[in-house]
Design a protein around this motif. Structure first.
Motif, short mmCIF file in Angstrom:
data_model
loop_
_atom_site.label_atom_id
_atom_site.label_comp_id
_atom_site.label_asym_id
_atom_site.label_seq_id
_atom_site.Cartn_x
_atom_site.Cartn_y
_atom_site.Cartn_z
N UNK A 544 69.03 22.46 -97.86
CA UNK A 544 67.76 21.97 -97.39
C UNK A 544 68.22 21.16 -96.09
N UNK A 545 67.56 21.52 -95.10
CA UNK A 545 67.61 20.92 -93.65
C UNK A 545 67.23 19.57 -93.86
N UNK A 546 68.09 18.62 -93.03
CA UNK A 546 67.76 17.10 -93.09
C UNK A 546 66.22 16.87 -92.52
N UNK A 547 65.68 17.40 -91.44
CA UNK A 547 64.52 17.12 -91.11
C UNK A 547 63.44 17.03 -92.01
N UNK A 548 63.61 17.73 -93.15
CA UNK A 548 62.50 18.03 -94.23
C UNK A 548 62.17 16.65 -94.73
N UNK A 558 64.58 25.40 -90.23
CA UNK A 558 65.16 25.34 -91.64
C UNK A 558 65.88 26.32 -92.22
N UNK A 559 65.53 27.61 -91.92
CA UNK A 559 66.19 28.62 -92.32
C UNK A 559 67.52 28.95 -91.86
N UNK A 560 67.68 28.67 -90.36
CA UNK A 560 69.07 28.51 -89.65
C UNK A 560 69.92 27.79 -90.27
N UNK A 561 69.32 26.46 -90.62
CA UNK A 561 70.19 25.49 -91.28
C UNK A 561 70.94 25.97 -92.49
N UNK A 617 74.53 26.14 -86.37
CA UNK A 617 73.44 26.53 -87.26
C UNK A 617 73.01 25.31 -88.20
N UNK A 618 74.27 24.50 -88.69
CA UNK A 618 74.00 23.59 -89.58
C UNK A 618 74.06 22.23 -88.97
N UNK A 619 73.80 22.22 -87.64
CA UNK A 619 73.56 20.72 -86.82
C UNK A 619 72.43 20.24 -87.39
N UNK A 620 72.73 18.64 -87.41
CA UNK A 620 71.78 17.77 -87.84
C UNK A 620 70.58 17.56 -87.23
#
Length: 642
Positions: A544-548, A558-561, A617-620
């Motif tokens: 789950x992307x942190x910005x969520x 979000x999918x890219x994360x 891709x997994x950048x914060x």
């Protein structure tokens, strides 16, 4: 109605809550009942509510889920919320709530997720939280909390994620907390903590401690070593010691003169009592130490077992969620059969139903009447069976109970229409669907994918035939990226779509080791609480992307994360992506993060490109992540350069 008036004083958003309405007929916005006709779920996240939480919330004794996050609620959290003893999920984050956290929450024995972050809460963290034995996630970041970190949090045997960042906490990090058996992530950055950091915290997947100038310790790269005179500073000057939790193991200072006088007057008596009790105390300590050791070992073992089972299949819940679903005990307006012949559709929809519709007899025959022998797996909202159609083709049949489906027919059918538009070499193909009023289920019929999911090829032992070759890994990464790019693209016959829940379990592998993304657009058919349940599992696994947490919204990034996490898993061959893997990828230390089962059989140029892409891709920050289309282009360039 007191709850409505309190939450929405201007009656802008809860106009459907009327005096004469039936709570369980689907007319009340965000309210769902259980099979007994009792309110089991309130889902009002992101509704723009600007009132307060009424103490009357405590009267809803059968509530299992309360989702009031992403609103503008203000005032204090009523202590009556602790009366909700069946509650498992409490989401009050991203509001304007103030005051102290009610210590009574500590008696909510079934609570699994407590989200109070991004509010204006003050006071200390209640020591009573040590009684929340089923708690998995505790998020208190970005408030104004003071005091020390309660050592009682170390008693939470199932706690996996704890975020206390961006508060005003002081004192040291309790050793008991470092020893919490299931803890995976601890974030305490942006506080005023001090003292020696327990070495046991190095075992965590993520330990974030920056911007605590008083912390010191060995084994942590950015921490200074503790000097001989360095001692934890449990509280600062001018702080009221009454705010310090008693379980924080803090020794309070006393006035020098008074202490000295008191000590002298008691010295003789203390010596006598000490001599008499010495033998007894030493014996008791020995017995107690042994008992605590035995008890701790047992608790550690049990906690690990429970946590592992929850992370894998969430088997603690029933297959078809009976509590907290906005569709429990509800029927569609004309009887639950959203695909009945009597429905009126436009021309395109009519063609869609004719081309994709199956009847129940076909589905039952294909699965041998849903034989347990054909069962492929279960989740908290569905069961999947292998089947053979009359033409001999092998299919996968996903059965979804009506309690998990959207109650609005138009929305449900719109979701089905989207699913039929998804045609790509890297998306699992939907063959058709069938809804049965009699069984109270809908069935989605997909092509069967024979080689399982990507998770099957992670954490495999050396010499296992399921170890993927390097070229296969690169090919799988490309295929996943192409599938995501297809979803994100807007085409004449399909809308742009975000998957929202990409994981290794959602990537299926066919006979040619071509990856196919499953469950695309499935959330368009499901109720909010089912979607949230899936997100909890996704968050626990790191996808789950942190910005969520702050926005409550999904975007293409979000999918890219999630793709970035998958790329790390493909490169390392591991399910769990750790901070050390990120550091090794940054320094291109291949031997520390490339799967050792490859025995060096990989191209360093490709590995370099893929490692950099995984990090990006997994950048914060979502702004730093590339688009799916750019990822596909980069992967193509990567291979062309070989």
């Amino acid at each position: 109605m007191d709850l409505k008036t309190s939450l929405d004083p201007e009656n802008n958003y809860l106009s459907s809550w009327t005096m004469n309405g039936n709570l369980c007929d689907g007319s009340y916005e965000g309210v769902a009942c259980n099979e007994k006709g009792l309110v089991a779920n309130i889902s009002l996240q992101g509704k723009g509510l600007s009132g307060k939480i009424s103490p009357s919330i405590g009267a809803l004794k059968h509530l299992t889920g309360l989702y009031l996050h992403y609103n503008s609620l203000y005032g204090e959290i009523p202590k009556e919320v602790a009366n909700l003893t069946q509650l498992t999920d409490l989401y009050l984050n991203v509001n304007h709530l103030s005051g102290e956290i009610p210590p009574e929450i500590g008696v909510m024995e079934n609570l699994q997720v407590l989200q109070l972050c991004y509010n204006q809460l003050t006071g200390s963290i209640p020591t009573q939280f040590g009684g929340l034995k089923k708690l998995n996630v505790l998020a208190l970041q970005s408030n104004g909390l003071t005091g020390a970190i309660p050592a009682s949090l170390g008693d939470l045997g199932m706690l996996m994620r704890l975020d206390l960042s961006s508060n005003h906490l002081f004192g040291s990090i309790p050793i008991r907390l470092a020893d919490a058996p299931s803890l995976q992530v601890l974030d305490v950055h942006n506080n005023t903590l001090s003292g020696n950091v327990p070495l046991a915290l190095k075992r965590l997947d993520a330990f974030v401690y920056e911007h605590n100038s008083g912390l010191c310790g060995v084994g942590f790269s950015s921490l200074k070593a503790c000097g001989a005179s360095t001692r934890p500073e449990p509280y600062g000057a001018g702080v009221d010691t009454r705010d310090i939790p008693e379980t924080a193991n803090v020794k309070l200072p006393c006035n020098g003169t008074r202490s000295q006088s008191y000590s002298k007057s008691r010295q003789a008596t203390s010596i006598k009592i000490g001599i008499i009790l010495a033998t007894f105390v030493l014996s008791a300590i020995g017995i107690l130490t042994f008992a605590l050791y035995r008890r701790r070992k047992q608790r550690l073992g049990n906690a690990f077992n429970i946590s592992e089972s929850r992370l894998s299949t969430d088997q603690g819940k029933v297959v078809y969620r009976k509590n907290g679903s906005p569709l429990v005990s509800l029927e569609y307006s004309k009887g639950w059969d959203p695909m009945a012949d009597s429905r009126s559709f436009n021309g395109d929809s009519q063609d869609m139903f004719q081309n994709f519709r199956f009847n129940l007899e076909e589905v039952e025959s294909a699965t041998q009447y849903f034989s347990e022998l054909n069962l492929l797996g279960k989740s908290n909202f569905s069961a999947t069976y292998k089947g053979v159609l009359r033409d001999g083709s092998v299919v996968s049949v996903k059965s979804i109970n009506k309690t998990s489906c959207k109650s609005d027919e138009a929305e449900f059918l719109k979701g089905l229409n989207i699913l039929t538009s998804l045609r790509s070499d890297n998306i699992v193909k939907l063959r058709g669907f069938c809804c049965s009023r009699g069984r109270g289920e809908c069935f989605l019929i997909y092509d069967f994918v024979s080689n399982g999911n990507l998770s099957r090829y992670l954490d495999v032992k050396e010499g296992n035939e399921e170890v993927l070759e390097w070229s296969t890994r690169v090919s799988i990464a490309k295929g996943i990226a192409k599938g995501i790019a297809f979803l994100h693209a807007h085409k004449a016959n399909k809308p742009a779509l975000v998957h929202q829940n990409i994981s290794a379990e959602k990537v299926l592998i066919d006979q040619r080791f071509n990856p196919l993304i499953s469950d695309c657009g499935l959330y368009k058919l499901l109720t909010n609480d089912i979607v949230f349940s899936e997100l909890k599992a996704s968050a626990a696994k790191g996808y789950l992307a942190p910005e969520y947490t702050t926005t409550g919204r999904f975007t293409e990034k979000s999918d890219v994360y999630a793709f970035g996490v998958l790329l790390f898993q493909i490169l390392t061959g591991k399910k769990k992506v750790t901070n050390s893997m990120h550091l090794a990828a940054e320094s291109l230390s291949f031997e520390e993060f490339i799967d050792p089962n490859l025995h060096g059989r990989f191209f360093e140029y490709e590995a370099t490109k893929l490692a950099k892409l995984a990090l990006l891709c997994s950048h914060e920050s979502s702004f730093e992540r590339p688009s799916a289309e750019a990822i596909v282009q980069e992967l193509n360039n990567c291979s062309n350069a070989i």
